[in-house]
Design a protein around this motif. Sequence first.
Motif, PDB file in Angstrom:
ATOM      1  N   GLU A 113       8.439  -0.396   4.459  1.00  0.00           N
ATOM      2  CA  GLU A 113       8.522  -1.681   3.755  1.00  0.00           C
ATOM      3  C   GLU A 113       8.671  -2.866   4.688  1.00  0.00           C
ATOM      4  N   PRO A 114       8.118  -4.046   4.380  1.00  0.00           N
ATOM      5  CA  PRO A 114       7.434  -4.362   3.133  1.00  0.00           C
ATOM      6  C   PRO A 114       6.076  -3.666   3.023  1.00  0.00           C
ATOM      7  N   ALA A 115       5.815  -3.183   1.798  1.00  0.00           N
ATOM      8  CA  ALA A 115       4.603  -2.420   1.524  1.00  0.00           C
ATOM      9  C   ALA A 115       3.952  -2.969   0.256  1.00  0.00           C
ATOM     10  N   PHE A 116       2.802  -2.427  -0.064  1.00  0.00           N
ATOM     11  CA  PHE A 116       2.145  -2.738  -1.328  1.00  0.00           C
ATOM     12  C   PHE A 116       3.111  -2.375  -2.466  1.00  0.00           C
ATOM     13  N   ALA A 131      11.723   5.973  -1.595  1.00  0.00           N
ATOM     14  CA  ALA A 131      12.473   5.600  -0.386  1.00  0.00           C
ATOM     15  C   ALA A 131      11.600   4.660   0.442  1.00  0.00           C
ATOM     16  N   GLY A 132      12.076   3.449   0.638  1.00  0.00           N
ATOM     17  CA  GLY A 132      11.340   2.463   1.456  1.00  0.00           C
ATOM     18  C   GLY A 132      12.042   2.324   2.801  1.00  0.00           C
ATOM     19  N   VAL A 133      11.330   2.625   3.883  1.00  0.00           N
ATOM     20  CA  VAL A 133      11.920   2.545   5.224  1.00  0.00           C
ATOM     21  C   VAL A 133      11.503   1.215   5.850  1.00  0.00           C
ATOM     22  N   PRO A 134      12.464   0.369   6.239  1.00  0.00           N
ATOM     23  CA  PRO A 134      12.068  -0.952   6.748  1.00  0.00           C
ATOM     24  C   PRO A 134      11.220  -0.871   8.026  1.00  0.00           C
ATOM     25  N   LEU A 135      10.241  -1.748   8.094  1.00  0.00           N
ATOM     26  CA  LEU A 135       9.483  -1.934   9.336  1.00  0.00           C
ATOM     27  C   LEU A 135      10.390  -2.659  10.332  1.00  0.00           C
ATOM     28  N   SER A 140       5.965  -3.737  12.937  1.00  0.00           N
ATOM     29  CA  SER A 140       5.455  -2.437  13.402  1.00  0.00           C
ATOM     30  C   SER A 140       6.264  -1.324  12.727  1.00  0.00           C
ATOM     31  N   LEU A 141       5.675  -0.123  12.717  1.00  0.00           N
ATOM     32  CA  LEU A 141       6.371   1.032  12.126  1.00  0.00           C
ATOM     33  C   LEU A 141       7.586   1.375  12.972  1.00  0.00           C
ATOM     34  N   ASP A 142       8.716   1.575  12.339  1.00  0.00           N
ATOM     35  CA  ASP A 142       9.912   2.023  13.056  1.00  0.00           C
ATOM     36  C   ASP A 142       9.892   3.549  13.018  1.00  0.00           C
ATOM     37  N   LEU A 143       9.260   4.136  14.032  1.00  0.00           N
ATOM     38  CA  LEU A 143       9.022   5.579  13.996  1.00  0.00           C
ATOM     39  C   LEU A 143      10.323   6.382  13.922  1.00  0.00           C
ATOM     40  N   ASP A 144      11.337   5.969  14.705  1.00  0.00           N
ATOM     41  CA  ASP A 144      12.608   6.715  14.670  1.00  0.00           C
ATOM     42  C   ASP A 144      13.192   6.697  13.260  1.00  0.00           C
ATOM     43  N   ALA A 145      13.163   5.509  12.646  1.00  0.00           N
ATOM     44  CA  ALA A 145      13.711   5.390  11.280  1.00  0.00           C
ATOM     45  C   ALA A 145      12.878   6.214  10.297  1.00  0.00           C
ATOM     46  N   MET A 146      11.566   6.228  10.483  1.00  0.00           N
ATOM     47  CA  MET A 146      10.700   7.021   9.591  1.00  0.00           C
ATOM     48  C   MET A 146      11.020   8.511   9.734  1.00  0.00           C
ATOM     49  N   LEU A 147      11.150   8.969  10.993  1.00  0.00           N
ATOM     50  CA  LEU A 147      11.396  10.400  11.207  1.00  0.00           C
ATOM     51  C   LEU A 147      12.768  10.800  10.660  1.00  0.00           C
ATOM     52  N   ALA A 148      13.747   9.900  10.816  1.00  0.00           N
ATOM     53  CA  ALA A 148      15.085  10.181  10.271  1.00  0.00           C
ATOM     54  C   ALA A 148      15.024  10.245   8.744  1.00  0.00           C
ATOM     55  N   ALA A 149      14.269   9.316   8.150  1.00  0.00           N
ATOM     56  CA  ALA A 149      14.159   9.286   6.680  1.00  0.00           C
ATOM     57  C   ALA A 149      13.403  10.514   6.171  1.00  0.00           C
ATOM     58  N   ASN A 324       3.335 -16.276  -2.908  1.00  0.00           N
ATOM     59  CA  ASN A 324       4.660 -16.569  -2.359  1.00  0.00           C
ATOM     60  C   ASN A 324       5.441 -15.257  -2.240  1.00  0.00           C
ATOM     61  N   LEU A 325       5.806 -14.878  -1.021  1.00  0.00           N
ATOM     62  CA  LEU A 325       6.519 -13.610  -0.811  1.00  0.00           C
ATOM     63  C   LEU A 325       7.992 -13.824  -0.511  1.00  0.00           C
ATOM     64  N   ASP A 326       8.404 -15.088  -0.493  1.00  0.00           N
ATOM     65  CA  ASP A 326       9.807 -15.383  -0.215  1.00  0.00           C
ATOM     66  C   ASP A 326      10.684 -14.666  -1.242  1.00  0.00           C
ATOM     67  N   GLY A 327      11.691 -13.974  -0.756  1.00  0.00           N
ATOM     68  CA  GLY A 327      12.610 -13.298  -1.678  1.00  0.00           C
ATOM     69  C   GLY A 327      12.155 -11.906  -2.087  1.00  0.00           C
ATOM     70  N   SER A 328      10.927 -11.509  -1.715  1.00  0.00           N
ATOM     71  CA  SER A 328      10.454 -10.194  -2.157  1.00  0.00           C
ATOM     72  C   SER A 328      10.978  -9.064  -1.266  1.00  0.00           C
ATOM     73  N   HIS A 329      11.348  -9.407  -0.021  1.00  0.00           N
ATOM     74  CA  HIS A 329      11.883  -8.420   0.914  1.00  0.00           C
ATOM     75  C   HIS A 329      12.600  -9.190   2.019  1.00  0.00           C
ATOM     76  N   PRO A 330      13.709  -8.633   2.546  1.00  0.00           N
ATOM     77  CA  PRO A 330      14.452  -9.386   3.579  1.00  0.00           C
ATOM     78  C   PRO A 330      13.586  -9.786   4.785  1.00  0.00           C
ATOM     79  N   LEU A 331      12.602  -8.968   5.136  1.00  0.00           N
ATOM     80  CA  LEU A 331      11.764  -9.314   6.297  1.00  0.00           C
ATOM     81  C   LEU A 331      10.736 -10.402   5.975  1.00  0.00           C
TER      82      LEU A 331
END
Length: 361
Positions: A113-116, A131-135, A140-149, A324-331
């Motif tokens: 995330e953010p994703a479609f 489960a949405g794993v933050p970028l 970029s993909l946070d590979l460590d976070a993805m593998l942990a998730a 407008n994507l403001d507020g849709s995701h912290p990033l």
Amino acid sequence: MPNFYSPEDIIRPEILALSAYHVPPATGMIKLDAMENPYPLPSALRDEIAQLTLNAPVNRYPDASAATLKATLRQALGIADDMDILLGNGSDEIIQIIAMAVAKPGAVLMSAEPAFVMFRMIATFANIQYAGVPLRKDFSLDLDAMLAAIAQHRPAVIFLAYPNNPTGNLFDPAAIESILQTTSGIVVVDEAYHAFADASFIDKLSQYPNLLLMRTLSKSGLAGLRLGLLIGRSEWLKQLEKVRLPYNIGIMTQLIAEKVLHHTTVLSQQAEAIKSERTKMNTFLGTMRGVEVYPSDANFILFRVNAASQIFQALKQHNILIKNLDGSHPLLENCLRVTVGTPDENSQFCAALRTILSETV
Ligand code: PMP
């Protein structure tokens, strides 16, 4: 008379809590919000389509297997003979088919995330955990976070858009391959924006038994037809086919898509025009004070401003609709997304933004 249920009595609480997917009214506006191709088909091709549709036997159901269309898609997209194709009423429907098919109690659908937004929404429709794993901050993909998730959730399916919506970037292919090698579930690489990117996972299908590749004709010029496709091994697709509703691809979609797919140069020329406009818009946005623009491999550009909601509204006053994507995701704080339109539409957008920014600074 029975005591009638109210919706609150019988609709699932997570559906009651949802807001419906919002499509803003756009009549009379310069529409740069939905990643459509702004160019119509050439008139000679439209004439041919008119003839086709005139004679279409609409009293009959369409070909349930859409065999002719699939054969044409296979040719046009270079799909290997040992891979199957599943068609959806847009790729949205394919996401839904997959989610419904894997929705065992406790099953998890994962994305980065953010994703479609439909990945999360459809998980809710299908009663499957999401489960949405933050970028990372640079998207970029946070590979460590993805593998942990993956270790924590053991997802049945992971959706990764390549390029990603709404950020516009291509993830590191090596990171996606690490995910393919680690997860026990399926990985759907969603190449909705393939027409505007110079990379694809299509050649990896033979290498990874758990890889499925999703495409759509929506972004490259046929959004109104609603045609998405999933490409992958028959062991997966024959199961997913069971969940596909009969006749989900109407006769008009079958006829018109098939005709246009014999003229793919038209669509690829339009994609090239969009790509060159994308470069111009990206350069323009980069020169604006107070604008942070992100690189894009898709037909839209993400940028960050101060007071995004105010600028979004001001653009609407100029008759220009973006997202407008403001507020849709912290990033995505203060982020806006503009679809690349025709040169004239883009000039109007750039001029309006310049005026608005000079007024608000
Ligand atoms: N995947 C991604 C990443 C998208 O951005 C979109 C459309 N916004 C879709 C799938 C759905 O496209 P369609 O249903 O029109 O094929």
